[in-house]
Design a protein around this motif. Structure first.
Motif, mmCIF file in Angstrom:
data_model
loop_
_atom_site.group_PDB
_atom_site.id
_atom_site.type_symbol
_atom_site.label_atom_id
_atom_site.label_comp_id
_atom_site.label_asym_id
_atom_site.label_seq_id
_atom_site.Cartn_x
_atom_site.Cartn_y
_atom_site.Cartn_z
ATOM 1 N N GLY A 62 0.800 -1.224 0.000
ATOM 2 C CA GLY A 62 0.000 0.000 0.000
ATOM 3 C C GLY A 62 0.829 1.267 0.000
ATOM 4 N N ARG A 63 2.104 1.132 0.338
ATOM 5 C CA ARG A 63 2.957 2.331 0.384
ATOM 6 C C ARG A 63 3.134 2.947 -0.993
ATOM 7 N NH1 ARG A 63 8.165 1.055 3.930
ATOM 8 N NH2 ARG A 63 8.813 0.279 1.910
ATOM 9 N N GLU A 64 2.887 2.153 -2.016
ATOM 10 C CA GLU A 64 3.072 2.665 -3.374
ATOM 11 C C GLU A 64 1.742 2.993 -4.048
ATOM 12 O OE1 GLU A 64 5.577 1.162 -6.780
ATOM 13 O OE2 GLU A 64 6.445 0.056 -5.120
ATOM 14 N N TYR A 65 0.636 2.841 -3.311
ATOM 15 C CA TYR A 65 -0.677 2.979 -3.925
ATOM 16 C C TYR A 65 -0.868 4.379 -4.500
ATOM 17 C CZ TYR A 65 -5.524 1.795 -4.709
ATOM 18 O OH TYR A 65 -6.720 1.517 -5.306
ATOM 19 N N PRO A 66 -1.343 4.473 -5.759
ATOM 20 C CA PRO A 66 -1.451 5.779 -6.408
ATOM 21 C C PRO A 66 -2.278 6.802 -5.622
ATOM 22 C CG PRO A 66 -1.812 4.032 -8.000
ATOM 23 C CD PRO A 66 -1.715 3.370 -6.663
ATOM 24 N N LYS A 67 -3.315 6.341 -4.906
ATOM 25 C CA LYS A 67 -4.150 7.297 -4.183
ATOM 26 C C LYS A 67 -3.598 7.613 -2.799
ATOM 27 C CE LYS A 67 -8.757 7.266 -6.067
ATOM 28 N NZ LYS A 67 -10.112 6.743 -5.916
ATOM 29 N N TYR B 88 -5.057 6.395 2.293
ATOM 30 C CA TYR B 88 -6.279 5.917 1.641
ATOM 31 C C TYR B 88 -6.315 4.398 1.652
ATOM 32 C CZ TYR B 88 -9.600 5.106 -2.203
ATOM 33 O OH TYR B 88 -10.640 4.676 -2.972
ATOM 34 N N PHE B 89 -5.171 3.815 1.261
ATOM 35 C CA PHE B 89 -5.086 2.365 1.160
ATOM 36 C C PHE B 89 -5.226 1.715 2.532
ATOM 37 C CE2 PHE B 89 -2.952 -1.700 0.998
ATOM 38 C CZ PHE B 89 -3.394 -2.229 -0.198
ATOM 39 N N ARG B 90 -4.516 2.275 3.506
ATOM 40 C CA ARG B 90 -4.486 1.670 4.839
ATOM 41 C C ARG B 90 -5.877 1.646 5.463
ATOM 42 N NH1 ARG B 90 -0.311 4.588 7.821
ATOM 43 N NH2 ARG B 90 -2.007 6.026 8.195
ATOM 44 N N GLU B 91 -6.620 2.741 5.308
ATOM 45 C CA GLU B 91 -7.971 2.813 5.872
ATOM 46 C C GLU B 91 -8.845 1.707 5.305
ATOM 47 O OE1 GLU B 91 -9.340 6.745 5.076
ATOM 48 O OE2 GLU B 91 -8.085 7.600 6.662
ATOM 49 N N ARG B 92 -8.801 1.559 3.976
ATOM 50 C CA ARG B 92 -9.624 0.559 3.314
ATOM 51 C C ARG B 92 -9.199 -0.867 3.683
ATOM 52 N NH1 ARG B 92 -12.614 4.002 -0.202
ATOM 53 N NH2 ARG B 92 -11.794 5.607 1.186
ATOM 54 N N LEU B 93 -7.878 -1.018 3.793
ATOM 55 C CA LEU B 93 -7.345 -2.337 4.151
ATOM 56 C C LEU B 93 -7.832 -2.729 5.543
ATOM 57 C CD1 LEU B 93 -5.334 -4.677 3.586
ATOM 58 C CD2 LEU B 93 -3.579 -3.289 4.653
ATOM 59 N N LYS B 94 -7.742 -1.768 6.461
ATOM 60 C CA LYS B 94 -8.120 -2.037 7.843
ATOM 61 C C LYS B 94 -9.599 -2.378 7.931
ATOM 62 C CE LYS B 94 -7.446 -0.385 12.478
ATOM 63 N NZ LYS B 94 -7.087 0.716 13.346
ATOM 64 N N SER B 95 -10.421 -1.595 7.248
ATOM 65 C CA SER B 95 -11.857 -1.847 7.344
ATOM 66 C C SER B 95 -12.213 -3.188 6.707
ATOM 67 C CB SER B 95 -12.652 -0.696 6.722
ATOM 68 O OG SER B 95 -12.484 -0.689 5.339
ATOM 69 N N ALA B 96 -11.499 -3.559 5.645
ATOM 70 C CA ALA B 96 -11.767 -4.843 5.003
ATOM 71 C C ALA B 96 -11.454 -5.995 5.951
ATOM 72 C CB ALA B 96 -10.940 -4.973 3.727
ATOM 73 N N PHE B 97 -10.375 -5.844 6.713
ATOM 74 C CA PHE B 97 -10.017 -6.910 7.656
ATOM 75 C C PHE B 97 -10.960 -6.914 8.866
ATOM 76 C CE2 PHE B 97 -6.052 -9.325 6.854
ATOM 77 C CZ PHE B 97 -5.797 -8.854 5.575
ATOM 78 N N LEU B 98 -11.337 -5.701 9.313
ATOM 79 C CA LEU B 98 -12.220 -5.608 10.480
ATOM 80 C C LEU B 98 -13.595 -6.198 10.179
ATOM 81 C CD1 LEU B 98 -11.487 -2.147 12.127
ATOM 82 C CD2 LEU B 98 -11.042 -4.418 13.072
ATOM 83 N N LYS B 99 -14.008 -6.036 8.918
ATOM 84 C CA LYS B 99 -15.319 -6.528 8.500
ATOM 85 C C LYS B 99 -15.419 -8.042 8.731
ATOM 86 C CE LYS B 99 -16.683 -6.720 4.203
ATOM 87 N NZ LYS B 99 -16.524 -6.221 2.820
ATOM 88 N N ASN B 100 -14.306 -8.730 8.608
ATOM 89 C CA ASN B 100 -14.308 -10.189 8.728
ATOM 90 C C ASN B 100 -13.700 -10.678 10.042
ATOM 91 O OD1 ASN B 100 -15.422 -10.756 6.116
ATOM 92 N ND2 ASN B 100 -13.474 -10.060 5.270
ATOM 93 N N ARG B 101 -13.677 -9.790 11.032
ATOM 94 C CA ARG B 101 -12.982 -10.151 12.267
ATOM 95 C C ARG B 101 -13.657 -11.307 13.009
ATOM 96 N NH1 ARG B 101 -13.679 -5.126 16.265
ATOM 97 N NH2 ARG B 101 -12.352 -6.460 17.511
ATOM 98 N N ASP B 102 -14.987 -11.465 12.802
ATOM 99 C CA ASP B 102 -15.710 -12.496 13.554
ATOM 100 C C ASP B 102 -15.760 -13.840 12.834
ATOM 101 O OD1 ASP B 102 -16.222 -10.697 15.591
ATOM 102 O OD2 ASP B 102 -17.919 -9.848 14.492
ATOM 103 N N VAL B 103 -15.127 -13.943 11.695
ATOM 104 C CA VAL B 103 -15.122 -15.211 10.968
ATOM 105 C C VAL B 103 -14.245 -16.207 11.723
ATOM 106 C CG1 VAL B 103 -14.558 -16.333 8.784
ATOM 107 C CG2 VAL B 103 -15.445 -14.004 8.789
ATOM 108 N N THR B 104 -14.812 -17.357 12.055
ATOM 109 C CA THR B 104 -14.032 -18.361 12.803
ATOM 110 C C THR B 104 -13.864 -19.661 12.031
ATOM 111 O OG1 THR B 104 -16.076 -18.908 13.928
ATOM 112 C CG2 THR B 104 -14.492 -17.568 15.152
ATOM 113 N N ASP B 105 -14.742 -19.894 11.066
ATOM 114 C CA ASP B 105 -14.668 -21.125 10.277
ATOM 115 C C ASP B 105 -13.362 -21.171 9.468
ATOM 116 O OD1 ASP B 105 -15.065 -23.304 8.775
ATOM 117 O OD2 ASP B 105 -16.653 -22.464 7.508
ATOM 118 N N PRO B 106 -12.487 -22.156 9.730
ATOM 119 C CA PRO B 106 -11.183 -22.207 9.051
ATOM 120 C C PRO B 106 -11.313 -22.190 7.529
ATOM 121 C CG PRO B 106 -11.313 -23.903 10.741
ATOM 122 C CD PRO B 106 -12.658 -23.275 10.667
ATOM 123 N N GLU B 107 -12.357 -22.849 7.036
ATOM 124 C CA GLU B 107 -12.530 -22.903 5.589
ATOM 125 C C GLU B 107 -12.793 -21.510 5.021
ATOM 126 O OE1 GLU B 107 -15.367 -25.601 3.026
ATOM 127 O OE2 GLU B 107 -14.264 -26.736 4.546
#
Lengths: 85, 254
Positions: free
Chosen positions: A20-25, A29-48
């Motif tokens: 993300g350090r090289e992201y054009p925007k 910008y990149f870090r915020e989106r990355l974090k929210s994308a990971f946070l969105k799935n924080r409760d997923v526990t099924d290994p599959e």
């Protein structure tokens, strides 16, 4: 509590953060989106499901690498080569 | 299987950065500006690493001349797959005046010292746009050169190089050892990923001084002035054909 895939997820996050350090925007910008994308799935526990999400992350890495390469290639082509007729 | 490939890598201001000229016109602003490996050097590294992956060469050595930060560029080359690095330390005044001639002297001395059978360089750097280092290195070594390579194939002890020339391609066959400079279409360089950069920290970077190689880095070129390119003049709108013709006559175009 500790999931065996935890290490892999953290590694994925770090790799994406690095890319993300090289992201054009901008890094922020990149870090915020990355974090929210990971946070969105924080409760997923099924290994599959986690595995599927990791695979998606790996796919995004490939896409980003391709994006950066093309961006650089186009810039070089525009600067140093005459347009083709 | 031939021996060693020497790859030159240069640390330049990143291609995406807007270049600013210093107010006193002595050069460009480099402090606090993002630097990265010259894009053409990335292509050179990639080509060397591919030769190694095809088991056509034994070892890939990445070389960079410059201050301490040049090691980051070498590290990137190591992350892309080079085996070890050589950092030729040039700093301060010497670095400011370091030109293609000095670098090619260093590279020629290293190619001899390391017993390299192939030297791969980028065709030019995006900062000074000199396009001279490869040619001069070949001349100093008295080796054949394959410049602007868009395809390189090893054929025994010979090297087939497809060169990009005006309006087409030229295929040449040269003897090894040789110097090759990479053009844009030679390959698509891989990305130096974070895990690979971490792994590259274990690889060795030797530190040498130009003096150790018996190279004098004094330059005979004096930079008088550095200026920004002229700014584009604003255009204007005209209401009628007569006005357009009048303006063009005024400007001396017709």
């Amino acid at each position: 509590m500790s999931n065996p895939l935890r290490g892999e997820v953290i590694r994925l996050y770090k790799n994406l953060l690095y890319l993300g350090r090289e992201y054009p925007k901008g890094t922020v910008y990149f870090r915020e989106r990355l974090k929210s994308a990971f946070l969105k799935n924080r409760d997923v526990t099924d290994p599959e499901k986690i595995r599927k999400l990791i695979d998606r992350g790996e796919f995004v890495i490939k896409e980003l690498e391709a994006l950066y390469f093309l961006r650089k290639y186009r810039a070089m082509k525009k600067r140093y080569y005459e347009p083709e007729h | 299987m031939t021996g060693r490939v020497l790859v030159g890598v240069k640390r330049v201001i990143d291609y995406a950065v807007k270049i600013r000229v210093k107010p006193d016109n002595t050069g460009v602003v480099t402090d606090g500006v993002k630097h990265s490996m010259n894009p053409f050097c990335e292509i050179a590294v990639e080509e060397a690493v591919r030769l190694k992956e095809k088991k056509l060469v034994k070892e890939v050595v990445a070389v960079s001349c410059g201050p301490q930060q040049a090691q980051e560029t070498i590290r990137t080359a190591l992350a892309m797959g080079a085996d070890r690095g050589i950092h030729v330390e040039v700093s301060g005044k010497d670095y400011e005046s370091l030109g293609p001639l000095q670098v090619s002297k260093i590279l020629a001395a290293l190619a001899k010292k390391e017993d390299a059978s192939l030297v791969i360089l980028g065709k030019q750097a995006i900062d000074d746009d000199c396009n001279q280092t490869g040619q001069m290195t070949a001349a100093l070594l008295d080796w054949p050169q394959g410049t602007f390579a868009s395809e390189v194939t090893l054929e025994g002890d010979k090297l087939k190089v497809v060169r990009e020339i005006d309006g087409g391609l030229e295929t040449i066959k040269i003897n090894m050892p040789a110097v090759v400079t990479a053009d844009l279409r030679l390959n698509t360089p891989r990305y130096a990923t974070l895990p690979n950069i971490m792994k590259a920290k274990k690889k060795k970077i030797a530190n040498v001084k130009p003096g150790d190689l018996g190279v004098d880095v004094s330059s005979r070129v004096e930079v008088l002035r550095v200026d920004e390119p002229p700014q584009r003049q604003a255009g204007m709108k005209v209401e009628s054909v007569e006005e357009l013709v009048g303006k063009l006559k005024e400007a001396g175009r017709i």
